[in-house]
Motif scaffolding. Structure first.
Motif, PDB file in Angstrom:
ATOM      1  N   ASP A 114      -7.987  -6.664   1.935  1.00 47.17           N
ATOM      2  CA  ASP A 114      -9.042  -5.757   1.475  1.00 47.17           C
ATOM      3  C   ASP A 114      -9.479  -4.804   2.583  1.00 47.17           C
ATOM      4  OD1 ASP A 114      -9.066  -6.732  -1.087  1.00 47.17           O
ATOM      5  OD2 ASP A 114     -10.859  -7.956  -0.847  1.00 47.17           O
TER       6      ASP A 114
ATOM      7  N   GLN B  72      -7.891   4.234   2.710  1.00 47.72           N
ATOM      8  CA  GLN B  72      -8.520   5.137   1.721  1.00 47.72           C
ATOM      9  C   GLN B  72      -8.664   6.567   2.242  1.00 47.72           C
ATOM     10  OE1 GLN B  72      -8.889   4.922  -1.347  1.00 47.72           O
ATOM     11  NE2 GLN B  72      -9.425   2.855  -1.972  1.00 47.72           N
ATOM     12  N   PRO B  73      -9.158   6.770   3.471  1.00 47.87           N
ATOM     13  CA  PRO B  73      -9.318   8.150   3.955  1.00 47.87           C
ATOM     14  C   PRO B  73      -7.998   8.910   4.132  1.00 47.87           C
ATOM     15  CG  PRO B  73     -10.548   6.603   5.341  1.00 47.87           C
ATOM     16  CD  PRO B  73      -9.707   5.789   4.408  1.00 47.87           C
ATOM     17  N   TYR B  74      -6.881   8.193   4.153  1.00 51.62           N
ATOM     18  CA  TYR B  74      -5.568   8.824   4.327  1.00 51.62           C
ATOM     19  C   TYR B  74      -4.851   9.012   2.991  1.00 51.62           C
ATOM     20  CZ  TYR B  74      -6.630   7.564   9.100  1.00 51.62           C
ATOM     21  OH  TYR B  74      -7.251   7.425  10.315  1.00 51.62           O
ATOM     22  N   GLY B  75      -5.592   8.935   1.894  1.00 50.82           N
ATOM     23  CA  GLY B  75      -5.023   9.228   0.577  1.00 50.82           C
ATOM     24  C   GLY B  75      -4.265   8.065  -0.042  1.00 50.82           C
ATOM     25  N   LEU B  76      -4.822   6.867   0.023  1.00 51.10           N
ATOM     26  CA  LEU B  76      -4.180   5.692  -0.586  1.00 51.10           C
ATOM     27  C   LEU B  76      -3.868   6.003  -2.047  1.00 51.10           C
ATOM     28  CD1 LEU B  76      -3.335   2.685  -0.302  1.00 51.10           C
ATOM     29  CD2 LEU B  76      -5.651   2.080  -1.009  1.00 51.10           C
TER      30      LEU B  76
ATOM     31  N   VAL C 158       1.003   5.291   0.471  1.00 56.59           N
ATOM     32  CA  VAL C 158       0.216   6.401   1.003  1.00 56.59           C
ATOM     33  C   VAL C 158       1.121   7.633   1.138  1.00 56.59           C
ATOM     34  CG1 VAL C 158      -1.458   4.980   2.243  1.00 56.59           C
ATOM     35  CG2 VAL C 158       0.657   5.635   3.364  1.00 56.59           C
TER      36      VAL C 158
ATOM     37  N   ILE D 128      -7.245  -1.839   2.798  1.00 56.50           N
ATOM     38  CA  ILE D 128      -7.503  -0.849   1.734  1.00 56.50           C
ATOM     39  C   ILE D 128      -8.531   0.162   2.240  1.00 56.50           C
ATOM     40  CG2 ILE D 128      -8.511  -0.465  -0.556  1.00 56.50           C
ATOM     41  CD1 ILE D 128      -7.538  -3.239  -1.355  1.00 56.50           C
ATOM     42  N   LYS D 129      -9.611  -0.338   2.833  1.00 61.86           N
ATOM     43  CA  LYS D 129     -10.679   0.542   3.330  1.00 61.86           C
ATOM     44  C   LYS D 129     -10.169   1.448   4.446  1.00 61.86           C
ATOM     45  CE  LYS D 129     -14.130  -2.877   2.127  1.00 61.86           C
ATOM     46  NZ  LYS D 129     -14.696  -4.108   2.608  1.00 61.86           N
TER      47      LYS D 129
ATOM     48  N   TYR E 178       0.861  -1.186   0.000  1.00 63.39           N
ATOM     49  CA  TYR E 178       0.000   0.000   0.000  1.00 63.39           C
ATOM     50  C   TYR E 178       0.899   1.238   0.000  1.00 63.39           C
ATOM     51  CZ  TYR E 178      -2.974  -3.604   2.113  1.00 63.39           C
ATOM     52  OH  TYR E 178      -3.641  -4.767   2.384  1.00 63.39           O
TER      53      TYR E 178
ATOM     54  N   GLU F  28      -1.688   3.936  -4.130  1.00 61.54           N
ATOM     55  CA  GLU F  28      -1.552   2.743  -4.950  1.00 61.54           C
ATOM     56  C   GLU F  28      -1.660   1.494  -4.082  1.00 61.54           C
ATOM     57  OE1 GLU F  28       1.595   1.190  -8.362  1.00 61.54           O
ATOM     58  OE2 GLU F  28       1.924   3.101  -7.367  1.00 61.54           O
ATOM     59  N   PHE F  29      -2.158   0.405  -4.684  1.00 59.05           N
ATOM     60  CA  PHE F  29      -2.299  -0.875  -3.984  1.00 59.05           C
ATOM     61  C   PHE F  29      -1.986  -1.996  -4.960  1.00 59.05           C
ATOM     62  CE2 PHE F  29      -5.166  -4.548  -3.536  1.00 59.05           C
ATOM     63  CZ  PHE F  29      -4.687  -5.070  -2.345  1.00 59.05           C
TER      64      PHE F  29
END
Length: 196
Positions: free
Chosen positions: A136, A143-147, A94, A139-140, A92, A149-150
């Protein structure tokens, strides 16, 4: 028959074109490969394929027979998810500035068993291993921290109740060659699959 996830494990020689021929077996039957991993095995010169598919046992048995008919394939096994120990790795990426500001992110990462593998001014890469649901979930969380790439690896798996192919191969090497040709009777009985 009900469809479920199966893991096909194939021990093979490392030959050019084998992966293509295995892929053709699936495409002719219009079966999707969920995950595919190939790597060296515990035996020098022998490779191990791990193929994940969602099908009925009857279809999986036929696919396993087809794969084993390839000249370079030494042995094929198939198992349900409950019969193997398996993991996938995920990375991940970030933004570092957001991660540095949020102390709670570090706690969340620890809760999910993630660790930092690269820390730069512009981004940080975290790594974790686990089952699909676990990767998974992270990932969720990110997401709120500006992911940014995964990526997730293919599945790697070890059969729970197995002595390994190494022992089977050594036994085969010790046997004297017979005078008559015997056809491979792979998967004639379900219990043979789990003997290894």
């Amino acid at each position: 028959m009900t469809r479920q996830e199966y893991n096909i494990t194939a021990y093979t020689e490392n030959q050019i074109g084998l992966l293509n021929r295995i892929a053709i077996i699936f495409s002719r039957r219009k079966i999707n490969i969920e995950s595919l991993n190939t790597s060296p095995s515990e035996i020098d010169g022998i490779h191990r394929f791990n193929i994940v598919m969602h099908e009925t046992e009857e279809v999986v048995r036929k696919i396993a027979k087809q794969i084993e008919k390839q000249v370079e394939v030494l042995k094929v096994y198939y198992n349900t998810n409950q019969e193997v120990i398996w993991q996938e790795m995920a990375l991940y990426k970030v933004p570092t500035d957001i991660i540095a500001e949020k102390a709670s992110v570090e706690r969340l990462l620890r809760e999910h068993g993630a660790r930092a593998v690269v820390i730069r001014k512009d981004y940080t890469v975290f790594e974790t291993t686990g089952h699909r649901e676990e990767t998974d979930t992270l990932i969720k969380v990110l997401q709120p921290y500006g992911l940014i790439e995964f990526v997730r690896s293919a599945r790697i798996a070890i059969i729970k109740h197995s002595d390994g192919f190494n022992r089977k191969l050594r036994e085969f090497e010790r046997t004297e060659p017979g005078s008559e040709v015997v056809e491979n009777e792979f998967l004639n009985r379900r219990d043979e699959v789990f003997e290894m």
